[in-house]
Enzyme design. Structure first.
Site, PDB file in Angstrom:
ATOM      1  N   HIS A 288       0.830  -1.217   0.000  1.00  0.00           N
ATOM      2  CA  HIS A 288       0.000   0.000   0.000  1.00  0.00           C
ATOM      3  C   HIS A 288       0.864   1.266   0.000  1.00  0.00           C
ATOM      4  CE1 HIS A 288      -4.001  -1.856   0.445  1.00  0.00           C
ATOM      5  NE2 HIS A 288      -3.384  -2.781   1.161  1.00  0.00           N
ATOM      6  N   ASP A 351      -0.804  -4.892   5.978  1.00  0.00           N
ATOM      7  CA  ASP A 351      -1.806  -5.722   5.304  1.00  0.00           C
ATOM      8  C   ASP A 351      -1.474  -5.906   3.822  1.00  0.00           C
ATOM      9  OD1 ASP A 351      -2.264  -2.924   5.087  1.00  0.00           O
ATOM     10  OD2 ASP A 351      -4.222  -3.303   4.203  1.00  0.00           O
ATOM     11  N   GLU A 352      -1.952  -6.989   3.294  1.00  0.00           N
ATOM     12  CA  GLU A 352      -1.963  -7.245   1.848  1.00  0.00           C
ATOM     13  C   GLU A 352      -0.635  -6.963   1.152  1.00  0.00           C
ATOM     14  OE1 GLU A 352      -6.574  -6.502   0.696  1.00  0.00           O
ATOM     15  OE2 GLU A 352      -5.392  -4.704   1.003  1.00  0.00           O
ATOM     16  N   ALA A 353       0.453  -7.380   1.769  1.00  0.00           N
ATOM     17  CA  ALA A 353       1.764  -7.194   1.128  1.00  0.00           C
ATOM     18  C   ALA A 353       1.989  -8.372   0.175  1.00  0.00           C
ATOM     19  CB  ALA A 353       2.848  -7.104   2.192  1.00  0.00           C
TER      20      ALA A 353
END
Ligand code: NGO
Length: 541
Positions: A288, A351-353
């Protein structure tokens, strides 16, 4: 969309109130009770059993109603600047609709009116609990701390007729129902998150949201400050983050843009603190991060800046794990954000790496979590962070949709504390149903009842009450461009989450909650707060 009351008007209301406080006599004579003019209109009375979040103990006394009068004083604990400040905020909130002066004075000796007293009300009430007593002579709120007094004043506001929310004078009998409330929160952390990265929201909009959070005794505001689309907090050592990364057109679909200067950010933190709300800043990493990577080419492994992106895809960006410059950058950001943060937490996302290989993710977090601690903050991350086995002081924010989660249960066994934000229960950006035009639906539709009927202390196997620091309702803003949009998605579900965080599990019941919620409608209407008229709720009017 509804017309919004602007902050300029609110400011005018405050100025009006200040003028009133120097002309008590004029206002007193204008009161029909004094002049013999038309009696106050009947306004729906509130009841001690209408409060959201539901208090721990309520004992109504039908013979003990108290009525505010033009000469009512707000008497606060002598020598406590904090108690006086709570009194001042209460007076500010009651003056516009009542038209009364409501001077705030030290509470010497005995007297009626509204008294806000710091007292030993017992350990059980803790640092946020309060005891509120309404008798014919007045309203007395006692608490161990000013935070408890503040919580008590939010209850008092709900005990007055809904007209109290009006921003100009109403001819109404300002009756507070008699009885006693004894109250304290279930969880220390009751939070809401606002994403100002996908669409920027202005300081006034953020303050307006803070006002609403405070009413429901939510005590943390998590600000999601950076993401792929935009970087929204000024960092002096990397100035282009905001001038470029937060510049015009950096909102989703190229709409809007903008950022908070340090001064604006600190002003928001102070505004929140006056309302006993702690701001939790989030700088999301290592994923992100496209806004940063597209602004500073040297942060990329290949030294080439990717193009800026304003679509809503996730999981495609990563800081360069092997570059020393990455850690210089991250440390600069953590240092500057920590300096702006009086509160204990600093959220580093995690998150969401998806494009950061697991071993790299671990290397990164093993270096970055200690940096958060180096600057005196407690690390906080989305639940993926526990995979990197950070220090057990790190708070894990659970955003999954399942009730079994081995990584999280293992982390709890190691000693981590958890904030519960299950996406299929409390993601305020999820649509209510298929007809909701705003929002997303990847975690399903969430009607009010879905957001209310779950128990944070027994939601995920292996994550018991003791491991739960609290609950938080995130509001992601991919589809939300205005304060009206924010409000429409937040209400009424935010009130449900507030009750989950504050009220004892055994005091919670959908039928009672939905009835109490229905009575909030006239208040939201008065305040011009947009909300979803859920078919599940018996709305009043
Ligand atoms: C996910 C994702 C966010 C999205 C959000 C939308 C987390 C923690 N990461 O939640 O980037 O905006 O869903 O609902």
């Amino acid at each position: 969309m509804r017309r919004r009351r602007t902050r300029a008007v609110l400011t005018a209301a405050v100025a009006f109130a200040a003028a009133l406080s120097v002309s008590t006599a004029t206002n007193a004579t204008a009161d029909p009770a004094v002049t013999g003019a038309a009696p106050p209109a009947k306004s729906a009375q509130s009841s001690l059993t209408d409060i959201i979040p539901a208090p721990v103990e309520v004992a109504p006394d039908g013979d003990a109603d108290y009525r505010l009068r033009p000469w009512t004083l707000i008497r606060t604990e002598p020598h406590s600047a904090e108690a006086r400040e709570v009194g001042r905020l209460l007076a500010d909130s009651l003056r516009p609709a009542t038209g009364y002066a409501l001077p705030v004075v030290p509470a010497h000796g005995r007297g009626g009116g509204i008294a806000l007293l710091i007292d030993d009300v017992g350990e059980e009430l803790g640092s946020e609990g309060y005891r509120l007593e309404v008798t014919k002579r007045g309203v007395t709120i006692r608490a161990n701390t000013a935070a408890g007094l503040f919580a008590g004043t939010q209850t008092l506001r709900q005990l007055l007729p809904a007209d109290i929310e009006a921003d100009s004078r109403r001819n109404v009998a300002w009756t507070v129902p008699g009885g006693t409330v004894v109250d304290h929160p279930r969880f220390d952390y009751r939070g809401a998150m606002l994403d100002i990265a996908r669409h920027f929201h202005t300081p006034d909009e953020i303050k307006s949201y803070i006002d609403e959070l405070a009413r429901y005794k939510i005590n943390h505001l998590h600000l999601h400050l950076t993401d792929d689309q935009g970087w929204r907090i000024e960092i002096e050592s990397w100035p282009k983050l905001t001038t470029v990364g937060g510049g015009p057109g950096t909102g989703v679909d190229g709409v809007g843009g903008g950022f908070l200067t340090k001064e604006e950010y600190s002003d928001i933190v102070a505004y929140a603190a006056e309302r006993y709300i702690t701001v939790v800043p989030e700088i999301d990493m290592p994923g992100h991060t496209n806004a940063a990577l597209s602004t500073y080419a040297e942060l990329n492994c290949d030294g080439i800046a990717p193009p800026p992106r304003t679509d809503i895809a996730v999981g495609y960006s990563s800081l360069c794990i092997d570059k020393e410059l990455t850690y210089e950058f991250v440390e600069d950001v953590i240092r500057e954000v920590s300096e702006l943060t009086p509160g204990p937490y600093l959220h580093i996302g995690g998150d969401e790496a998806h494009v950061t290989p697991p071993e790299d993710y671990r290397v990164f977090m093993q270096r970055v979590v200690p940096l958060v601690e180096k600057y005196g903050k407690r690390p906080f991350g989305w639940n993926e962070i526990v995979r990197a086995e950070p220090t057990t002081d790190t708070v894990a924010q659970y955003w999954g949709t399942t009730t079994n989660h081995a990584d999280l249960a293992d982390a709890v066994a190691r000693g981590h504390q958890v904030i519960m934000s299950p996406a299929n229960k409390v993601y305020l950006d999820m649509k209510y149903d298929e007809d909701t035009t705003l929002g997303l639906s990847w975690a399903g539709y969430i009607e009010v009842r879905d957001s209310y009927e779950w128990n944070p202390g027994a939601h995920v196997t292996g994550v018991g009450e003791d491991a739960v620091l609290g609950v938080e309702a995130p509001l992601w803003s991919e589809t939300l461009r205005s304060l009206d949009h924010i409000e429409y998605m937040a209400f009424p579900r935010l009130a449900a989450v507030a009750e989950i965080g504050w009220s004892p599990q055994e005091a919670r019941d959908w039928t009672s909650f939905s009835e109490r919620l229905g009575k909030q409608a006239p208040r939201w209407e008065e305040r011009e707060v947009d909300f979803h008229r859920s078919p599940q709720v018996p709305w009043v009017n």
